[in-house]
Structure formats: structure tokens, C-alpha cells
Design a protein around this motif. Structure first.
Motif, PDB file in Angstrom:
ATOM      1  N   VAL A  23       0.893  -1.152   0.000  1.00  0.00           N
ATOM      2  CA  VAL A  23       0.000   0.000   0.000  1.00  0.00           C
ATOM      3  C   VAL A  23       0.931   1.201   0.000  1.00  0.00           C
ATOM      4  CG1 VAL A  23      -1.732   1.308   1.248  1.00  0.00           C
ATOM      5  CG2 VAL A  23      -1.883  -1.168   1.184  1.00  0.00           C
ATOM      6  N   GLY A  24       0.881   2.009  -1.058  1.00  0.00           N
ATOM      7  CA  GLY A  24       1.866   3.070  -1.202  1.00  0.00           C
ATOM      8  C   GLY A  24       3.230   2.442  -1.386  1.00  0.00           C
ATOM      9  N   ASP A  25       4.205   2.926  -0.653  1.00  0.00           N
ATOM     10  CA  ASP A  25       5.556   2.373  -0.752  1.00  0.00           C
ATOM     11  C   ASP A  25       5.859   1.349   0.332  1.00  0.00           C
ATOM     12  OD1 ASP A  25       6.207   3.940  -2.951  1.00  0.00           O
ATOM     13  OD2 ASP A  25       6.811   5.627  -1.698  1.00  0.00           O
ATOM     14  N   ASP A  26       4.889   1.071   1.200  1.00  0.00           N
ATOM     15  CA  ASP A  26       5.127   0.196   2.347  1.00  0.00           C
ATOM     16  C   ASP A  26       4.528  -1.181   2.137  1.00  0.00           C
ATOM     17  OD1 ASP A  26       6.321   2.321   3.789  1.00  0.00           O
ATOM     18  OD2 ASP A  26       4.331   3.058   4.320  1.00  0.00           O
ATOM     19  N   ARG A  27       5.349  -2.208   2.341  1.00  0.00           N
ATOM     20  CA  ARG A  27       4.853  -3.584   2.284  1.00  0.00           C
ATOM     21  C   ARG A  27       4.148  -3.864   3.608  1.00  0.00           C
ATOM     22  NH1 ARG A  27       5.897  -8.198  -0.604  1.00  0.00           N
ATOM     23  NH2 ARG A  27       7.571  -7.213  -1.767  1.00  0.00           N
ATOM     24  N   LEU A  28       2.863  -4.198   3.528  1.00  0.00           N
ATOM     25  CA  LEU A  28       2.079  -4.400   4.739  1.00  0.00           C
ATOM     26  C   LEU A  28       1.909  -5.862   5.101  1.00  0.00           C
ATOM     27  CD1 LEU A  28      -0.683  -1.686   4.339  1.00  0.00           C
ATOM     28  CD2 LEU A  28       1.489  -1.533   5.532  1.00  0.00           C
ATOM     29  N   GLY A  29       2.265  -6.763   4.210  1.00  0.00           N
ATOM     30  CA  GLY A  29       2.151  -8.173   4.529  1.00  0.00           C
ATOM     31  C   GLY A  29       1.045  -8.854   3.755  1.00  0.00           C
ATOM     32  N   ILE A  30       0.763 -10.069   4.108  1.00  0.00           N
ATOM     33  CA  ILE A  30      -0.241 -10.895   3.448  1.00  0.00           C
ATOM     34  C   ILE A  30      -1.461 -10.983   4.352  1.00  0.00           C
ATOM     35  CG2 ILE A  30      -0.716 -13.191   2.495  1.00  0.00           C
ATOM     36  CD1 ILE A  30       1.503 -11.614   1.007  1.00  0.00           C
ATOM     37  N   ALA A  35      -9.766 -12.663   6.787  1.00  0.00           N
ATOM     38  CA  ALA A  35      -9.523 -11.373   7.440  1.00  0.00           C
ATOM     39  C   ALA A  35      -9.701 -10.237   6.430  1.00  0.00           C
ATOM     40  CB  ALA A  35      -8.117 -11.334   8.021  1.00  0.00           C
ATOM     41  N   ASP A  36      -9.857  -9.029   6.952  1.00  0.00           N
ATOM     42  CA  ASP A  36      -9.952  -7.846   6.105  1.00  0.00           C
ATOM     43  C   ASP A  36      -8.557  -7.359   5.748  1.00  0.00           C
ATOM     44  OD1 ASP A  36     -12.711  -7.812   6.211  1.00  0.00           O
ATOM     45  OD2 ASP A  36     -12.785  -6.459   7.930  1.00  0.00           O
ATOM     46  N   GLY A  37      -8.441  -6.723   4.615  1.00  0.00           N
ATOM     47  CA  GLY A  37      -7.174  -6.156   4.189  1.00  0.00           C
ATOM     48  C   GLY A  37      -7.415  -4.837   3.488  1.00  0.00           C
ATOM     49  N   MET A  38      -6.347  -4.126   3.200  1.00  0.00           N
ATOM     50  CA  MET A  38      -6.430  -2.843   2.520  1.00  0.00           C
ATOM     51  C   MET A  38      -5.521  -2.918   1.296  1.00  0.00           C
ATOM     52  SD  MET A  38      -5.734   0.947   4.115  1.00  0.00           S
ATOM     53  CE  MET A  38      -4.018   0.664   4.492  1.00  0.00           C
ATOM     54  N   ILE A  39      -6.020  -2.410   0.166  1.00  0.00           N
ATOM     55  CA  ILE A  39      -5.214  -2.420  -1.048  1.00  0.00           C
ATOM     56  C   ILE A  39      -5.371  -1.083  -1.759  1.00  0.00           C
ATOM     57  CG2 ILE A  39      -7.005  -3.429  -2.511  1.00  0.00           C
ATOM     58  CD1 ILE A  39      -4.729  -5.022  -3.884  1.00  0.00           C
ATOM     59  N   GLU A  40      -4.293  -0.608  -2.321  1.00  0.00           N
ATOM     60  CA  GLU A  40      -4.282   0.609  -3.127  1.00  0.00           C
ATOM     61  C   GLU A  40      -3.931   0.178  -4.544  1.00  0.00           C
ATOM     62  OE1 GLU A  40      -0.731   3.365  -3.545  1.00  0.00           O
ATOM     63  OE2 GLU A  40      -1.993   4.431  -2.095  1.00  0.00           O
ATOM     64  N   HIS A 107      -0.584  -2.025 -10.550  1.00  0.00           N
ATOM     65  CA  HIS A 107       0.287  -1.973  -9.376  1.00  0.00           C
ATOM     66  C   HIS A 107      -0.570  -1.886  -8.113  1.00  0.00           C
ATOM     67  CE1 HIS A 107       3.106  -0.616 -12.427  1.00  0.00           C
ATOM     68  NE2 HIS A 107       4.094  -0.663 -11.562  1.00  0.00           N
ATOM     69  N   THR A 108       0.000  -2.327  -7.023  1.00  0.00           N
ATOM     70  CA  THR A 108      -0.543  -1.962  -5.713  1.00  0.00           C
ATOM     71  C   THR A 108       0.484  -1.028  -5.122  1.00  0.00           C
ATOM     72  OG1 THR A 108       0.420  -3.954  -4.736  1.00  0.00           O
ATOM     73  CG2 THR A 108      -1.908  -4.034  -5.295  1.00  0.00           C
ATOM     74  N   GLY A 109       0.134   0.246  -5.057  1.00  0.00           N
ATOM     75  CA  GLY A 109       1.113   1.253  -4.679  1.00  0.00           C
ATOM     76  C   GLY A 109       2.223   1.215  -5.706  1.00  0.00           C
ATOM     77  N   GLU A 110       3.442   0.985  -5.273  1.00  0.00           N
ATOM     78  CA  GLU A 110       4.575   0.883  -6.195  1.00  0.00           C
ATOM     79  C   GLU A 110       4.933  -0.566  -6.497  1.00  0.00           C
ATOM     80  OE1 GLU A 110       6.064   3.273  -7.996  1.00  0.00           O
ATOM     81  OE2 GLU A 110       4.490   4.534  -7.170  1.00  0.00           O
ATOM     82  N   GLY A 111       4.184  -1.522  -5.944  1.00  0.00           N
ATOM     83  CA  GLY A 111       4.493  -2.927  -6.177  1.00  0.00           C
ATOM     84  C   GLY A 111       3.859  -3.433  -7.455  1.00  0.00           C
ATOM     85  N   HIS A 112       4.640  -4.077  -8.309  1.00  0.00           N
ATOM     86  CA  HIS A 112       4.108  -4.634  -9.548  1.00  0.00           C
ATOM     87  C   HIS A 112       3.178  -5.802  -9.251  1.00  0.00           C
ATOM     88  CE1 HIS A 112       7.511  -2.441 -11.290  1.00  0.00           C
ATOM     89  NE2 HIS A 112       6.764  -2.404 -12.388  1.00  0.00           N
ATOM     90  N   CYS A 113       2.151  -5.926 -10.058  1.00  0.00           N
ATOM     91  CA  CYS A 113       1.203  -7.030  -9.948  1.00  0.00           C
ATOM     92  C   CYS A 113       1.580  -8.101 -10.960  1.00  0.00           C
ATOM     93  CB  CYS A 113      -0.211  -6.559 -10.250  1.00  0.00           C
ATOM     94  SG  CYS A 113      -0.831  -5.307  -9.122  1.00  0.00           S
ATOM     95  N   LEU A 114       1.067  -9.272 -10.751  1.00  0.00           N
ATOM     96  CA  LEU A 114       1.181 -10.335 -11.732  1.00  0.00           C
ATOM     97  C   LEU A 114      -0.017 -10.215 -12.649  1.00  0.00           C
ATOM     98  CD1 LEU A 114       2.078 -13.271  -9.319  1.00  0.00           C
ATOM     99  CD2 LEU A 114       3.650 -11.906 -10.708  1.00  0.00           C
TER     100      LEU A 114
END
Length: 122
Positions: A23-30, A35-40, A107-114
């Protein structure tokens, strides 16, 4: 050249992006199952058009087709093009670059998606 061109980009193929962790530039985990999660979710159109804040010889700008190939498809200052229009109206090199860039947009934030090509939408 100081000309304004309005455009809408249309693509016949649809893509499914499998994303997570950033999320953004921070890796928040899996997220744990149930459970609920947040994605950008972001789409990096600078991969297509380049980034004016970067040097002209930056790889992002060198590898991006830019606006010119799209502007060349304009009729009366408007681009309403499809895959066929891109293929017929762009140079083969620009069209190939565009086709290869599309799966890199998600992308999710700056992370590339598959990316997974899911088929033609018409």
C-alpha cells in the motif's frame, strides 16, 4: 506543438491483475484467510506516456511510446481508437511496445502485480 488532443484509449483484451502486499511504498504483509485487508490499486500510465519529471534518457521515457503515436490517430483533435486502429495507424515498433506495456500497468502502490490475460472483451 501546443495542440490539444482529447483521447480515450480502448483495448479489446482484458487483463486480470493479481496484486497484494504493498500500500503506497510500504509492504504491509499478506492478509490472512477470512480477514480484512487494505489495497491501493494504481495503474501506471507513465509506462505508456513517459514522465516529464524524469530525464529524457531515463528508461521509463525511452521505453514509453509517448503521446505522438496516439496524436497521429486523431481526427478533428480527438482520438477514439481501438486495437485495430493502433495496429494500423502506429509504426510496428510503437504498436509492439504498447502491446508489451499493457500487462505492466497494474500496481498496488509501487508494487508490480502479476498479470493474466483473461481474453477478448470485444
Amino acid at each position: 506543438d501546443g495542440e490539444t488532443v482529447d483521447f480515450t484509449l480502448n483495448f479489446g483484451d482484458s487483463f486480470r491483475f493479481n496484486c497484494g502486499a504493498f500500500v503506497g511504498d510500504d509492504r504491509l504483509g499478506i492478509v490472512e484467510a477470512g480477514a480484512d485487508g487494505m489495497i491501493e490499486m494504481t495503474f501506471h500510465f507513465d509506462h505508456i506516456f513517459g514522465d516529464a519529471e524524469l530525464a529524457a534518457d531515463d528508461s521509463l521515457n525511452v521505453l514509453a511510446p509517448g503521446f505522438d503515436p496516439f496524436a497521429g490517430l486523431a481526427e478533428d483533435g480527438v482520438v477514439m481508437a481501438t486495437d485495430t486502429d493502433y495496429e494500423m495507424g502506429m509504426s510496428a515498433e510503437d504498436f509492439d511496445i504498447l502491446v508489451n506495456i499493457l500487462p505492466t500497468l497494474g500496481h498496488t502502490g509501487e508494487g508490480h502485480c502479476l498479470e493474466t490475460l483473461t481474453g477478448t472483451t470485444g
